[in-house]
Design an enzyme around this catalytic site. Structure first.
Site, PDB file in Angstrom:
ATOM      1  N   ASP A  37     -73.863   2.047 -27.838  1.00 23.97           N
ATOM      2  CA  ASP A  37     -74.683   2.054 -29.051  1.00 23.97           C
ATOM      3  C   ASP A  37     -74.201   3.138 -29.995  1.00 23.97           C
ATOM      4  O   ASP A  37     -73.789   4.206 -29.559  1.00 23.97           O
ATOM      5  CB  ASP A  37     -76.149   2.315 -28.672  1.00 23.97           C
ATOM      6  CG  ASP A  37     -77.063   2.308 -29.891  1.00 23.97           C
ATOM      7  OD1 ASP A  37     -76.838   1.483 -30.796  1.00 23.97           O
ATOM      8  OD2 ASP A  37     -77.988   3.131 -29.926  1.00 23.97           O
ATOM      9  N   GLU A 127     -73.035  -3.596 -30.767  1.00 27.65           N
ATOM     10  CA  GLU A 127     -73.777  -4.211 -31.855  1.00 27.65           C
ATOM     11  C   GLU A 127     -72.834  -5.012 -32.738  1.00 27.65           C
ATOM     12  O   GLU A 127     -71.725  -4.564 -33.011  1.00 27.65           O
ATOM     13  CB  GLU A 127     -74.385  -3.143 -32.763  1.00 27.65           C
ATOM     14  CG  GLU A 127     -75.392  -2.248 -32.135  1.00 27.65           C
ATOM     15  CD  GLU A 127     -75.789  -1.143 -33.109  1.00 27.65           C
ATOM     16  OE1 GLU A 127     -76.967  -0.821 -33.155  1.00 27.65           O
ATOM     17  OE2 GLU A 127     -74.912  -0.627 -33.828  1.00 27.65           O
ATOM     18  N   ASP A 223     -80.986   6.844 -27.313  1.00 24.25           N
ATOM     19  CA  ASP A 223     -79.739   6.115 -27.539  1.00 24.25           C
ATOM     20  C   ASP A 223     -79.269   5.386 -26.285  1.00 24.25           C
ATOM     21  O   ASP A 223     -78.709   4.288 -26.359  1.00 24.25           O
ATOM     22  CB  ASP A 223     -78.639   7.079 -27.997  1.00 24.25           C
ATOM     23  CG  ASP A 223     -78.947   7.685 -29.364  1.00 24.25           C
ATOM     24  OD1 ASP A 223     -79.686   7.049 -30.142  1.00 24.25           O
ATOM     25  OD2 ASP A 223     -78.457   8.791 -29.633  1.00 24.25           O
TER      26      ASP A 223
END
Ligand SMILES: [Zn+2]
Length: 270
Positions: A37, A127, A223
């Site tokens: 991430d 992502e 996170d």
């Protein structure tokens, strides 16, 4: 050679060319999968708790960047054009060199982080940048409140955000040589979903660094919690939940693909 591009970046000339490198794609390495991430508290966080960070611009450089930018905009308005434009060129060149230095640090970080991830993992879930771009706003997204308004580390954040695309490219490039697969997932709600119970709530994101689920009380590095959700989404997308159990993947015949190389030619006078 397939093609070549010449570009200029902060006083340096670059030639990029695309070649058939005849290097066979590595067979799947069979290692455990990971989610990565773009962290808020750190640059990159992984689902197994790895935190990767780097300062891209020192406080001194940040101050200098600001000063040069102010000087550049001030020099736009008043006085004779010719006298001013020469000074403007000098400021612009300095600014360009500073930006280039920051960019190269970002590229180093992306390359190093990418290699570490694909060397140690068979699948890397990240992502999808295109989806993220659609939801981002200057005041932060609903998914990531305040991500873009945080004063501290704001510049580094902006710099890394620009570099995320570079990290994805570096990952995809390095993955070929280390037998890993890169999977892009929809990042919606990954930061507000509890990885333990699945409850989705904005309030669970207690601070930039802490996630505490309002439903089950599960507490984690915010996170890392998000990276775990990205991994889960990646495994669901690929239907490779078996990887999570540590079983090896089916071996596929190696393919030959093209790779891109960038050579730099530094100008010694700059
Ligand atoms: Zn929970």
């Amino acid at each position: 050679m397939r093609n070549a591009t010449v570009s200029r970046d902060g006083g340096r000339w670059y030639i990029s060319f695309c070649v058939e490198d005849a290097v066979a794609e590595a067979a799947p390495n069979g290692k455990r999968p990971v989610g990565a991430d773009r962290g808020v508290a750190v640059a990159v966080a992984t689902s197994d708790g790895g935190l990767y960070d780097r300062v891209f611009a020192s406080p001194g450089e940040t101050a200098r960047l600001k000063r040069l930018q102010q000087r550049l905009s001030r020099s736009l308005c008043v006085h004779g054009r010719n006298r001013r434009s020469k000074r403007r060129d000098v400021v612009r060149a300095r600014l360009g060199r500073l930006h280039a230095r920051i960019r190269s640090r970002r590229a180093d970080f992306a390359a190093q982080t990418a290699v570490r991830l694909v060397r140690d993992h068979g699948l890397v879930a990240v992502e999808d940048l295109r989806v993220r771009n659609m939801t981002v706003s200057a005041s932060g997204t609903a998914d990531r409140p305040g991500r873009n308004v945080r004063a501290k580390a704001g510049l580094n954040r902006a710099i890394l955000d620009k570099g995320w695309g570079g990290l994805l490219l570096a990952l995809e490039h390095a993955a070929r040589y280390h037998g890993a697969t890169v999977v892009k997932v929809n990042p919606a709600f990954t930061s507000q979903t509890c990885n333990a119970c699945g409850h989705v709530a904005r309030e669970s994101r207690e601070s930039q660094a802490v996630f505490r689920c309002v439903a089950c009380g599960h507490e984690a590095h915010a996170d890392v919690n998000a990276a775990k959700n990205i991994l889960a989404a990646g495994l669901a997308v690929t239907g490779r939940g078996d990887l999570a159990a540590g079983r090896s993947v089916k071996r596929q015949p190696p393919e030959r693909l093209a790779a891109c190389t960038r050579l730099s030619h530094g100008n010694p006078h700059l």
